[in-house]
Structures are given as C-alpha cells and as structure tokens.
Design an enzyme around this catalytic site. Structure first.
Site, short mmCIF file in Angstrom:
data_model
loop_
_atom_site.label_atom_id
_atom_site.label_comp_id
_atom_site.label_asym_id
_atom_site.label_seq_id
_atom_site.Cartn_x
_atom_site.Cartn_y
_atom_site.Cartn_z
CB SER A 28 76.09 124.13 -26.99
OG SER A 28 75.18 123.14 -27.31
CG HIS A 58 71.56 125.83 -29.67
ND1 HIS A 58 72.18 125.41 -30.83
CD2 HIS A 58 72.03 125.03 -28.69
CE1 HIS A 58 72.97 124.39 -30.55
NE2 HIS A 58 72.89 124.14 -29.26
CG HIS A 80 71.76 118.70 -30.93
ND1 HIS A 80 71.09 119.81 -30.50
CD2 HIS A 80 73.07 119.01 -30.87
CE1 HIS A 80 71.96 120.76 -30.19
NE2 HIS A 80 73.17 120.30 -30.41
CE1 TYR A 82 69.93 116.92 -27.37
CE2 TYR A 82 72.09 116.46 -28.30
CZ TYR A 82 71.22 117.32 -27.67
OH TYR A 82 71.62 118.58 -27.33
CD GLU A 83 67.27 119.42 -30.21
OE1 GLU A 83 66.28 120.18 -30.27
OE2 GLU A 83 68.40 119.73 -30.66
CB ALA A 110 80.07 122.74 -27.13
CG MET A 205 76.21 114.80 -27.74
SD MET A 205 75.06 115.16 -26.43
CE MET A 205 76.05 114.74 -24.98
CB SER A 206 76.10 118.58 -33.07
OG SER A 206 77.34 119.24 -32.88
CG ASN A 229 83.41 118.45 -21.50
OD1 ASN A 229 82.66 119.08 -22.26
ND2 ASN A 229 83.56 117.15 -21.59
CG HIS A 241 73.31 121.52 -21.72
ND1 HIS A 241 73.99 121.51 -22.92
CD2 HIS A 241 72.35 122.47 -21.86
CE1 HIS A 241 73.46 122.41 -23.75
NE2 HIS A 241 72.47 123.01 -23.12
N1 HPA Z 1 80.58 114.73 -24.91
C1 HPA Z 1 79.66 114.93 -25.87
N2 HPA Z 1 79.26 116.12 -26.25
C2 HPA Z 1 79.82 117.19 -25.66
C3 HPA Z 1 80.79 117.06 -24.67
C4 HPA Z 1 81.19 115.75 -24.26
O1 HPA Z 1 82.04 115.54 -23.38
N3 HPA Z 1 81.13 118.31 -24.27
C5 HPA Z 1 80.41 119.17 -25.04
N4 HPA Z 1 79.60 118.50 -25.88
#
Ligand code: HPA
Length: 265
Positions: A28, A58, A80, A82-83, A110, A205-206, A229, A241
């Site tokens: 991302s 992306h 991903h 989750y998609e 990310a 998440m990846s 973050n 996001h």
């Molecule tokens: N959690 C999950 N996926 C992420 C995060 C997070 O805090 N930040 C960027 N991708």
C-alpha cells in the site's frame, strides 16, 4: 501448458526472456516504485487470472526491466485475503514469477508497529512471522509439497543483503516479527495487546500468504514493512486506510533507498 507457463510466455514475448533476478511486490502506497523500472509495463488486466488489485494505493501492473542495473519483475500491487476470502489469491502471480526463471522475491507492506522505538515512518525487516489470520494459502493443495518447512522462511542471505544496504545508506532497519491479521477491519486494542504477548513487533494484513506460497514454490524471499502507524490503542493518532496511504511515502522513500542500494550490490 499450465496457466502460469502460458502467462510467463506472454510476458516474455513482450519483455524478453532474460530471467529476472528479483521479484518485488509493492504494498500500500509503495506502488510508484514500479514506475521507476526501465522496462515493459503490463497491466494486470492483460494477464488473465491475475487479481485486480482493488485497493487504492496500489498500481495494478507488472513491470519487467532494469532497476539499478538488475533485471527485476515488479508487481505494483497485490491482492489481499480480505478482498475475496482467498488466501491463495497471489498464487498465480508467484507461479508466473517462478516460470519466468526468477528465484528471489522481496515483499513490501505497510504495517502497524507494536514497538515505540519503531515509529511511523520507519522500516522493519521481517525476521519471522505469525499467521494469526488462521488460514493458509495451501489449504486444498493435494501434493505432498504442501507440508512446507517454515523454519527459515525469511531468507538469511537476502536479509543480510538488505541490512548491508540499509547500513550503507544510514537507514535504520530493525528486524522483527510480523503478525498477519486478516483485516479489513483494523485490530482492536485488545488484539494488539494479544499480538504483543504472542511475540509480534508489527501487524498487517498481507505478506504472510505470499511468504508461504514463495517457500512452496521454491522462491527465496524476504519482506520489509513500512510502519505507517502505531497499533490500535498504542497512540492517540487515528488509524485508517487514508492515514496508511498518507504515511506510507515517509517510509517508502527510505525503503526505496535501501532497495536501490541492495540491487546495486
Ligand atoms: N494494522 C493492520 N494493517 C495495517 C496497519 C495496522 O495497524 N497499518 C498498516 N497496515
């Protein structure tokens, strides 16, 4: 001919047959690095069966060509779990990479940090991971090859190379454990505390499905997180996001330096 071999042929017809030395999958907010490659860009939509990277931030194209004097194949975006609910969604692209004759893969993503000393804007090299999403991209695979050893999943040699490149560039590249949550909702503060207890240093998440698939396919791989973050509950900043995309360029600039240096050798 297998679907992946057919696609590899199609890519070779457009971009030449020399095998890429490295594959790169960009996470991302990092997709723009695919635009720095001097070579042939092929939109995923020209590659039947390739996932449509439906997440903003992306760039859904494969670029095969030269970056810092090395032949690379760069995936500007990933899909991903989750998609679609399919943990094996990146299997075909990785099979194609193998069929192009590429043996090494660098993944980027990310991620949220669980460590104060690894703040937003910094990088983390994955030393290992936890597949906390509770699924596996090899479920349903029928061959014995499905029993993939994961002891040294994150390749020591590639990691050492990335560490050397980071040091040469004066970029901090701490190693840590990445914990895969399915998403798409972010974690709760309780889940973040649980991940810490389990030994995680970052959450995302990846990447983990792709590491498992890479080992299954015989690709050596390593992965770098761009911290966008702090994990939920660890700071006052909001998690979204949009925030991920806004923060990714900070670390992405460092990551680009490290990757370019790594490729220059
Ligand atoms: N959690 C999950 N996926 C992420 C995060 C997070 O805090 N930040 C960027 N991708």
């Amino acid at each position: 001919m297998s679907k992946s071999a057919e696609l590899a042929r199609l890519i070779q017809d457009r971009a030449g047959t020399e095998p890429p030395e490295y594959g790169l999958i960009l996470g991302s907010g990092l997709g723009h690095l695919s635009e720095a490659v001097q070579g042939v860009a092929i939109p995923y939509s020209d590659l039947p069966g390739f996932p449509h990277a439906g997440v903003s931030g992306h760039v859904p194209q494969l670029v095969v060509g030269q970056l810092e004097g090395r032949r690379v194949a760069v995936f500007g975006g990933r899909s991903h779990y989750y998609e679609s609910g399919r943990a094996d969604i990146m299997r075909l692209p990785l099979e194609v990479l193998r069929d192009l004759g590429c043996g090494q893969l660098i993944l980027t993503n990310a991620a949220g940090s669980l460590r104060a000393e690894n703040p937003p804007g910094s990088l983390m090299l994955l030393s290992d991971h936890i597949a906390f999403a509770g699924t596996n991209p090899l479920i349903g695979e029928t061959t014995e090859a499905r029993f993939v050893p994961m002891t040294d999943a994150h390749d020591r040699q590639i990691r050492a190379g990335l560490q050397g490149a980071a040091q040469a560039e004066g970029v901090d590249l701490p190693e840590g454990v990445y914990c895969w949550f399915s998403g798409p909702s972010f974690e709760t503060p309780a889940e973040i505390r649980a991940a810490r207890v389990l030994g995680a240093d970052a959450v995302g998440m990846s990447t983990v499905p792709e590491v498992i698939l890479s080992r299954f396919l015989g690709l050596r791989c390593a992965a770098v997180s761009v911290i966008t973050n702090m994990g939920a509950g660890l700071s006052d900043e909001s998690i979204s996001h949009d925030h991920t995309k806004a923060m990714a360029p900070l670390g992405a600039a460092l990551l680009e330096k490290v990757l370019r240096r790594f490729l220059r050798g």
